[in-house]
Design an enzyme around this catalytic site. Structure first.
Site, PDB file in Angstrom:
ATOM      1  N   LYS A 251       0.853  -1.188   0.000  1.00 23.07           N
ATOM      2  CA  LYS A 251       0.000   0.000   0.000  1.00 23.07           C
ATOM      3  C   LYS A 251       0.889   1.238   0.000  1.00 23.07           C
ATOM      4  CE  LYS A 251      -3.139   2.582   3.067  1.00 23.07           C
ATOM      5  NZ  LYS A 251      -3.781   2.599   4.405  1.00 23.07           N
ATOM      6  N   LYS A 263      -9.677  13.167   8.542  1.00 26.33           N
ATOM      7  CA  LYS A 263      -9.142  12.741   9.828  1.00 26.33           C
ATOM      8  C   LYS A 263      -9.075  13.921  10.801  1.00 26.33           C
ATOM      9  CE  LYS A 263      -6.050   9.121   8.034  1.00 26.33           C
ATOM     10  NZ  LYS A 263      -6.549   8.005   8.851  1.00 26.33           N
ATOM     11  N   ASP A 274       1.744   6.321   5.753  1.00 25.35           N
ATOM     12  CA  ASP A 274       0.747   5.401   5.208  1.00 25.35           C
ATOM     13  C   ASP A 274       1.255   4.668   3.968  1.00 25.35           C
ATOM     14  OD1 ASP A 274      -1.665   4.175   5.578  1.00 25.35           O
ATOM     15  OD2 ASP A 274      -2.839   5.651   4.479  1.00 25.35           O
ATOM     16  N   GLU A 335      -9.382   3.982   2.439  1.00 28.64           N
ATOM     17  CA  GLU A 335      -8.897   4.027   1.053  1.00 28.64           C
ATOM     18  C   GLU A 335      -7.854   2.970   0.737  1.00 28.64           C
ATOM     19  OE1 GLU A 335      -5.465   5.094   2.972  1.00 28.64           O
ATOM     20  OE2 GLU A 335      -7.482   5.783   3.440  1.00 28.64           O
ATOM     21  N   ARG A 337      -7.667  -0.209   1.281  1.00 31.10           N
ATOM     22  CA  ARG A 337      -8.226  -1.428   0.701  1.00 31.10           C
ATOM     23  C   ARG A 337      -8.680  -1.206  -0.739  1.00 31.10           C
ATOM     24  NH1 ARG A 337     -12.396  -1.609   5.524  1.00 31.10           N
ATOM     25  NH2 ARG A 337     -10.587  -0.564   6.406  1.00 31.10           N
TER      26      ARG A 337
END
Length: 540
Positions: A251, A263, A274, A335, A337
């Site tokens: 990812k 957020k 991330d 997001e 996934r």
């Protein structure tokens, strides 16, 4: 900084010219007849020193010792875990002013795992982020020698530990970079840099190519950002031609604001991490390029930003994934996934022996496991066992989580084939169940690294995990000699093909600077330091 392995007794280590001599000691260290052993025995008898892991006794300008500074360090039982703790406890000594060369001496008979633990702990202690600092405070340490009595297994252990260090430091470097210095395009250039290593090739897919592939879920996440997405494809061909590859999918959300489902502001800066899954794929390929194991590996990275804007995807929007399945986006902060599902569909074309995705996916996994173990979900028991064994070998542990069919019930949607979230309960499991719908019958595992990819607080920074776990898994596949059967991570005899030309310059090219130590001798069953938990959950 250079790491080097030397076959030295404690007597010889005492004669080694250096600024700092660290002597790892156990109760057995006091049984020798040389000056250092006698010193340890005297300190123990006087009660001034204990051999518990991390205990210390500093000294200066000792007679018959060439080093200016000497630090006795307790190593407990001498196990890999105790050695890791001992070296971590003296991390500040490596960055002390005036220390250009240090020697880390094992004053006891050691084995490969303990040596690897020392290498990785020392590398962790010496890592310094500098890219965006105008006046970085660089450590003066330029060379660290690992000294141990001759042992046939140590040179191979050292080689693997070195490669793991380089891979973890590359992953750490890219994950630590602010999002404006680690855009999807920049991440793609880092991957291209890795293609300079033997056996590695790279292909970059831009927005037009991704649209042609029909990756509607991936494109939906990217559409709110001015930064164009990149779909990165890396190949390492070390195994037999035509042998089914191991496929790893990372990812690569280079910044996650949550999108329209914004957020909270507190700690949002940490959402630069991330792309920890993507960074671990880069780190794995760096290590593979150095060790050249006889295995085929494909790495896929779906890289983009998740931002709110007038063009961003909205809650309630329905998108069509590459697989043809439709998804109702109930929460734009779920997001990861969405980008992974299209990458997993793309991975099927390689007919993988096993498919592994790595993602900072859910805050729920942080709540469940904290910062010690990554969450492991798998459809194949043998694959799960292999990954758990690899994690244990690398001291980069994971913990298997359930995938019962009933957990997928919450993904039902009235307006699409599925929703992208299923409520708060068992959030890490329902996220994995979402991904499972895109892997078919392929042997598949999902690593949720939301709790292990980075640390918060005063020690804020990337950990470089789970590069160690992934590397030892791949080495175990080589040791089996068959890409189609997942192997448990046992000791590996040698590094496959020749490794004499492995250049750390590729890591420097990929990172835009030198993030790691220069490789020196040989290979290992390594040990990544245990990590502290973060102060808040990660994103979904």
């Amino acid at each position: 900084m250079n790491f080097e392995l030397k076959s030295l007794t404690t007597a010889a280590a005492a004669r080694e010219k250096c600024d700092l001599l660290l002597v790892l000691t156990t109760a057995a260290s006091a049984q020798g007849s040389d000056a250092l052993s006698a010193l340890v025995a005297h300190a123990l008898k006087a009660g001034d020193f204990e051999t518990g892991a991390g205990k210390q006794l500093p000294m200066y300008n000792l007679p018959a010792v060439a080093a200016r500074r000497v630090l006795l360090v307790g190593a407990g039982s001498g196990s890999a875990r105790d050695v890791r703790q001992a070296v971590a406890a003296v991390a500040s000594a490596f960055k002390a002013p005036g220390v250009a060369k240090a020697v880390l001496c094992f004053a006891f008979e050691t084995q490969g795992p303990a040596l690897a633990a020392a290498v990785l702990a020392a590398s962790d202690a010496c890592y310094t982020y500098t890219l965006t600092k105008s006046k970085p405070q660089l450590p003066t340490l330029q060379k660290l020698v690992f000294a141990a009595p001759a042992h046939a297994s140590l040179a191979p252990a050292f080689k693997i530990a070195q490669a793991q260090v380089h891979g973890m430091d590359l992953a750490r470097e890219w994950a630590n970079r602010p999002a404006n210095h680690a855009t999807p395009s920049m991440l793609a250039e880092a991957a291209r840099g890795l293609a300079k290593l033997p056996g590695i090739s790279c292909k970059i897919h831009g927005p037009a190519e991704v649209a042609k592939l029909g990756m509607g879920a991936f494109m939906a996440v990217a559409q709110g950002s001015a930064q164009p997405l990149r779909f990165i494809e890396l190949h390492y061909n070390g195994g037999a031609k035509g042998a089914a590859p191991q496929v790893v999918v990372g990812k690569g959300i280079t910044f996650d604001s949550g999108g329209i489902s914004l957020k909270p502001a507190a700690d949002m800066d940490e959402m630069k991490y991330d792309m920890g899954g993507a960074a671990s794929v880069l780190g794995l390929f760096q290590a593979l390029g150095e060790l050249q194991p006889a295995v085929n590996v494909v790495g896929l990275i779906a890289a983009c930003e998740n931002l709110p804007s007038s063009t961003a995807v909205k809650p309630g929007d329905v998108v069509t994934s590459m697989s043809g399945q439709t998804v109702e986006i109930l929460n734009t902060d779920a997001e990861g996934r969405l980008v992974l599902c299209d990458a997993l569909t793309y991975a099927a074309r390689f007919k993988p022996a096993a498919l592994i995705d790595i993602a900072t996916l859910t805050g729920a996994c942080v709540i469940a496991l904290g910062g010690l173990r990554s969450g492991l979900f798998a459809t194949d028991d043998a694959l799960a066992t292999a990954l758990q064994s690899a994690g244990d070998t690398a001291q980069d542990p994971c913990w298997r989580m359930p995938l019962d069919e009933e957990y997928g019930e919450g993904l039902k949607s009235n307006f699409a084939d599925m929703g992208n979230v299923a409520g708060r309960a068992a959030g890490s499991v329902t996220a994995a169940k979402f991904l499972q719908r895109f892997v078919g019958d392929t042997s598949w595992a999902h690593l949720d690294i939301a709790g292990t990819a980075w640390k918060s607080g005063a020690a804020k920074g990337s950990t470089g995990r789970p590069v160690g776990l992934l590397l030892h898994y791949m080495l175990a596949q080589e040791s089996r000699g068959a890409a189609g059967k997942p192997a448990t991570a046992k000791a590996r005899p040698a590094a496959g093909k020749t490794a004499a030309k492995r250049a750390s310059t590729a890591a420097r090219t990929a990172a835009g600077k030198s993030p790691a130590a220069t490789p020196v001798v040989t290979e290992a069953k390594a040990a990544a330091p245990a990590r502290t938990r973060r102060s808040k959950p990660a994103q979904a």
